[in-house]
Design a protein around this motif. Structure first.
Motif, PDB file in Angstrom:
ATOM      1  N   ALA A 211     -11.109  91.670  35.427  1.00  0.00           N
ATOM      2  CA  ALA A 211     -11.399  90.513  34.576  1.00  0.00           C
ATOM      3  C   ALA A 211     -10.397  89.391  34.861  1.00  0.00           C
ATOM      4  O   ALA A 211     -10.771  88.210  34.917  1.00  0.00           O
ATOM      5  N   LEU A 212      -9.132  89.775  35.074  1.00  0.00           N
ATOM      6  CA  LEU A 212      -8.112  88.764  35.390  1.00  0.00           C
ATOM      7  C   LEU A 212      -8.426  88.092  36.727  1.00  0.00           C
ATOM      8  O   LEU A 212      -8.247  86.879  36.878  1.00  0.00           O
ATOM      9  N   ARG A 214     -11.305  87.606  37.937  1.00  0.00           N
ATOM     10  CA  ARG A 214     -12.407  86.660  37.705  1.00  0.00           C
ATOM     11  C   ARG A 214     -11.885  85.371  37.058  1.00  0.00           C
ATOM     12  O   ARG A 214     -12.381  84.290  37.343  1.00  0.00           O
ATOM     13  N   VAL A 215     -10.870  85.523  36.186  1.00  0.00           N
ATOM     14  CA  VAL A 215     -10.261  84.330  35.576  1.00  0.00           C
ATOM     15  C   VAL A 215      -9.731  83.408  36.672  1.00  0.00           C
ATOM     16  O   VAL A 215      -9.878  82.189  36.613  1.00  0.00           O
TER      17      VAL A 215
END
Lengths: 308, 220
Positions: A211-212, A214-215
């Protein structure tokens, strides 16, 4: 920024609640320890008062007001008051005779009080303090004795003395401001950093590499993530540490807030970097602990004035 | 048109691409196939701007895009489930939407959720969703930026046939207005998307398979 606030603060509120609770619990425990420590350094003084007069009560009140004195009444039935000292239940025993007030008025005060006291440095300090208190009580009587020829009543001397009683020549100033070089403040910072290490375990939800990653597609870097993370966690650590300081009776000053904030921000920057760059939890924990300890050592060295 | 000009990419001493050139037509679907570790994901990441080529240039409609332009116009769906596991589907959508200036509207999100049969899961925490549903949410997040180029790295790996078909339908629909690039190992996907197939690597297995099924391909 709103997204990061939602992720780091709103969805993560339990972390902050637990950190606050940790500070409160630690503060409570330290407060109890300090109270116990203070109790140990109190000076127990027993007073056996045979004279039911204003003057004897006045003396007892004056003794009770002495800092660090813990004054207890000893029954007049007690036949061996010196046992209190012998059995180390009291540092000193003061015996006020039944004619105390009369002898004060008659200026026959030589040897009026009987004092049993431990024969050591603490005993000397207690003797000195009792002596000073008793002498102070005699002053109006001494003055009245000198003014007897002018027919001035003792009551008038008392009234005048109350007004013109000389003030102490020593200017007492308690240090209430926390210096950036206060060891107490350093201890609070160290506790704050060690409590802060707990966030490595509490913030598992923020440590999701995919998820990071993707950030980073959207944000190019973690700048906003870091800003919100460091601000939110530094705030919690500083407020928690200030609460701790208040609980244990350390004074809070602008200097203290600044020093705490500086330490918290530096620490949180390190923790945020660990969360985004180190994937293994145990490695994060180990590195955060080492980082906190390194900062603690630097802070202690600063408090001690550096390495000689 | 996406144009790769003399692109070189090395991982330490291993050359993944050496002065490779390729033209990918605008709109429609382009499939990249090849054995594991040959560099399909690397190629997609370079096109998405997530990784930089060591040498060479990548042009989009004849020009190089800045990082900001790529962010606005390229949607990237990684092979991994890149979602916040502790948050619900709606919270994830809101989070990633919040990182973008221009996004698709809520009606379109609802349309994709319905099309992928996951509209009932909006309030479910991601870690409680099945692998297939997570992949579908992963795809929708990639669509949030209203991309003109959509890049997907094995978007249907490890999910059931129904979910795969639903995803394929959405991709088909998107390919009418958007350039869709994806990698896959699945034969049904290769047969379903035969617009433009790029074969990467020297492995004869894929080449033989494509020739056996009379599917045209470009060799990279």
């Amino acid at each position: 920024m709103k997204s990061f606030f939602q992720l780091i603060v709103v969805k993560n509120w339990r972390t902050y609640a637990i950190l606050f609770a940790a500070f409160l619990v630690l503060g409570g425990v330290l407060k109890l320890l300090i109270a116990e420590q203070n109790r140990l350094i109190e000076l127990p003084v027993a007073v056996q008062n045979f004279d039911d007069s204003e003057s004897s009560k006045q003396l007892m009140t004056a003794l009770k007001k002495q800092p660090r004195f813990h004054v207890t009444n000893l029954s007049t039935e007690e036949r061996y008051p010196e046992d209190e000292v012998a059995k180390q239940r009291a540092v000193a025993v003061v015996i006020i005779p039944d004619d105390y007030e009369k002898r004060l008025a008659a200026r026959q005060t030589s040897g009026v009080l009987t004092l049993y006291v431990q024969h050591n440095m603490v005993g000397d300090i207690v003797t000195e303090t009792i002596s000073k208190t008793a002498y102070k009580q005699q002053l109006p009587y001494i003055v009245a004795q000198h003014l007897k020829v002018k027919n001035i009543a003792l009551e008038d001397v008392f009234a005048k003395y109350k007004k013109v009683e000389p003030k102490g020549q020593l200017t007492m100033r308690s240090l209430v401001d926390s210096s950036p070089q206060s060891l107490g403040l350093a201890a609070v910072i160290i506790v704050m950093l060690l409590v802060g290490v707990a966030q490595i375990g509490l913030n598992r939800a923020l440590c999701q590499p995919q998820a990071l990653a993707r950030v980073r597609i959207y944000e190019t870097n973690y700048r906003k993530f870091y800003m919100v993370y460091v601000a939110a966690h530094s705030f919690v650590l500083v407020v928690g540490a200030l609460g701790l300081m208040m609980l244990i009776g350390l004074s809070v000053s602008a200097t203290a807030i600044f020093v705490l904030l500086a330490a918290a921000v530096v620490f949180e920057i390190g923790v945020a970097l660990l969360l985004t760059h180190v994937r293994t939890w145990s490695h994060q924990l180990f590195m955060a602990l080492i980082f906190a300890m390194t900062l603690a050592v630097i802070i202690i060295l600063l408090q001690l004035g550096g390495v000689a | 048109m996406i144009t790769l000009q003399n692109v070189t990419k090395h991982y330490r001493k291993k050359a993944v691409y050496e002065k490779c050139s390729l033209e990918i037509p605008t709109a429609g679907m382009t499939l990249f196939i090849g054995q594991n570790g040959i560099g399909k994901s690397t190629l997609l990441k370079m096109i998405a701007g997530i990784e930089k080529p060591d040498a060479g240039t990548i042009l989009y409609d004849g020009v190089q895009w800045s990082a900001n332009e790529r962010k606005k116009r390229i949607g990237y769906v990684p092979q991994e489930i890149a979602l916040w596991e502790h948050m619900t589907v709606d919270e994830n959508l809101a989070f990633f939407k919040g990182l973008l200036k221009e996004t698709i509207d809520d009606e379109l999100i609802a349309y994709y959720l319905k099309k992928l049969s996951i509209e009932q899961e909006r309030k479910t925490v991601v870690k409680k969703l099945s692998g297939g549903t997570q992949r579908k949410v992963n795809l929708i997040i990639g669509l949030l930026a209203k991309p003109t180029i959509l890049i997907l790295d094995e978007p249907t790996v490890g999910i059931d046939l129904k979910s795969r078909t639903e995803i394929q339908h959405v991709l088909h629909e998107l390919s009418a207005t958007c350039t869709v690039l994806l990698t896959t190992h699945l034969l049904d996907e290769i047969e379903a998307f035969t617009d433009n197939i790029v074969l990467i690597g020297e492995d004869t297995f894929y080449r033989d398979m494509l020739e056996e099924k009379n599917i045209a391909y470009t060799k990279l």
